[in-house]
Design an enzyme around this catalytic site. Structure first.
Site, PDB file in Angstrom:
ATOM      1  N   ASP A 290     -29.721 -79.011  25.316  1.00 11.51           N
ATOM      2  CA  ASP A 290     -29.595 -78.232  24.137  1.00 11.51           C
ATOM      3  C   ASP A 290     -29.870 -76.550  24.589  1.00 11.51           C
ATOM      4  O   ASP A 290     -29.276 -75.581  24.352  1.00 11.51           O
ATOM      5  CB  ASP A 290     -30.530 -78.535  23.000  1.00 11.51           C
ATOM      6  CG  ASP A 290     -30.291 -77.693  21.977  1.00 11.51           C
ATOM      7  OD1 ASP A 290     -29.353 -77.570  21.226  1.00 11.51           O
ATOM      8  OD2 ASP A 290     -31.341 -76.922  21.591  1.00 11.51           O
TER       9      ASP A 290
ATOM     10  N   GLU B 138     -24.883 -83.113  24.898  1.00 12.22           N
ATOM     11  CA  GLU B 138     -26.166 -82.224  25.427  1.00 12.22           C
ATOM     12  C   GLU B 138     -26.913 -83.045  26.538  1.00 12.22           C
ATOM     13  O   GLU B 138     -27.215 -82.427  27.423  1.00 12.22           O
ATOM     14  CB  GLU B 138     -27.079 -82.129  24.235  1.00 12.22           C
ATOM     15  CG  GLU B 138     -26.427 -80.852  23.234  1.00 12.22           C
ATOM     16  CD  GLU B 138     -27.166 -80.640  22.176  1.00 12.22           C
ATOM     17  OE1 GLU B 138     -26.972 -79.575  21.594  1.00 12.22           O
ATOM     18  OE2 GLU B 138     -27.896 -81.469  21.837  1.00 12.22           O
TER      19      GLU B 138
END
Length: 228
Positions: A47, A119
């Protein structure tokens, strides 16, 4: 995993990183009794990498945009829908490692899981092959159509208003020129005027879209350096 690596376009030196990136906590708890072996830690790292790469892209691409606009664009580019599209392109739902309970409740199609796994794969690639490889993946699958999406989501009316207000006593007005087509497929033509003089014309399937198109044309004509 070889088929997935081909779709990703990256071969892992340490295949356990990819395996972990695909392992939901329900699977890790059932198989290893250890939630730390799930993708959650990788997702945390991925992320941040995704956020940085996107922020750098926007910072360099739009040198005249203020911080607030850049933040808004970044949120739009890395939203859950964007990540899910990347996951679907890579068919990640087919290779997820899920516990029985998560499997039974449709986890392979759950948007939040698919977004998280994208992610986690970003982080796995980063740890295995470095930042350049992770960045290549992001631009290939998450930011692949970033320029087009920025243009589609841009608020040209607000941008034009802010640009013309750099001078005092500037007045913008939008005028409907005509409506074309049948009710089920109507097109609107709008022009925008600055102090009574036309500066842009746009078409759209609604008045709002036509106004945005007119504002975009006005910016391209009067302030080309400000165009996304």
């Amino acid at each position: 995993m070889l088929d997935l690596e081909k779709r990703i376009g990256y071969h892992f030196q340490d295949p356990t990183l990819l395996e972990q990136a695909l392992s939901h906590s329900s699977y890790a708890n059932e198989v290893w009794k250890n939630g730390l072996k799930s993708y959650e830690r990788l997702e945390f790292l991925g992320d941040s990498i995704l956020g940085f790469v996107t922020a750098e892209y926007l910072y360099r691409t739009f040198p005249n945009y203020p911080e607030g606009d850049l933040t808004k664009l970044r949120s739009e580019l890395v939203c859950e829908n964007s990540l899910v599209k990347a996951a679907e392109t890579l068919c990640l739902g087919e290779v997820l490692r899920l516990g029985k309970g998560e499997e039974g409740t449709g986890g392979r199609r759950r948007a939040s899981i698919l977004a998280d796994v994208v992610e986690s794969i970003i982080a796995a690639i980063y740890l295995d092959g470095g930042f350049s490889q992770a960045k290549r993946f992001i631009f290939s699958f998450v930011l692949v159509d970033a320029g087009q999406r920025v243009r589609e989501n841009a608020d040209y009316k607000t941008a034009l208003q802010e640009l013309v207000q750099r001078k005092k006593n500037q007045e913008l007005h939008y005028e409907l020129l005509q409506e074309l087509g049948p009710d089920h497929d109507k097109q609107f033509q709008v022009q925008v005027l600055l102090n009574g003089a036309p500066i842009g014309v746009g078409m759209g399937t609604s008045k709002k879209r036509a106004e945005q198109a007119a504002a975009r044309e006005a910016i391209a004509s009067l302030f080309p350096e400000e165009m996304p």
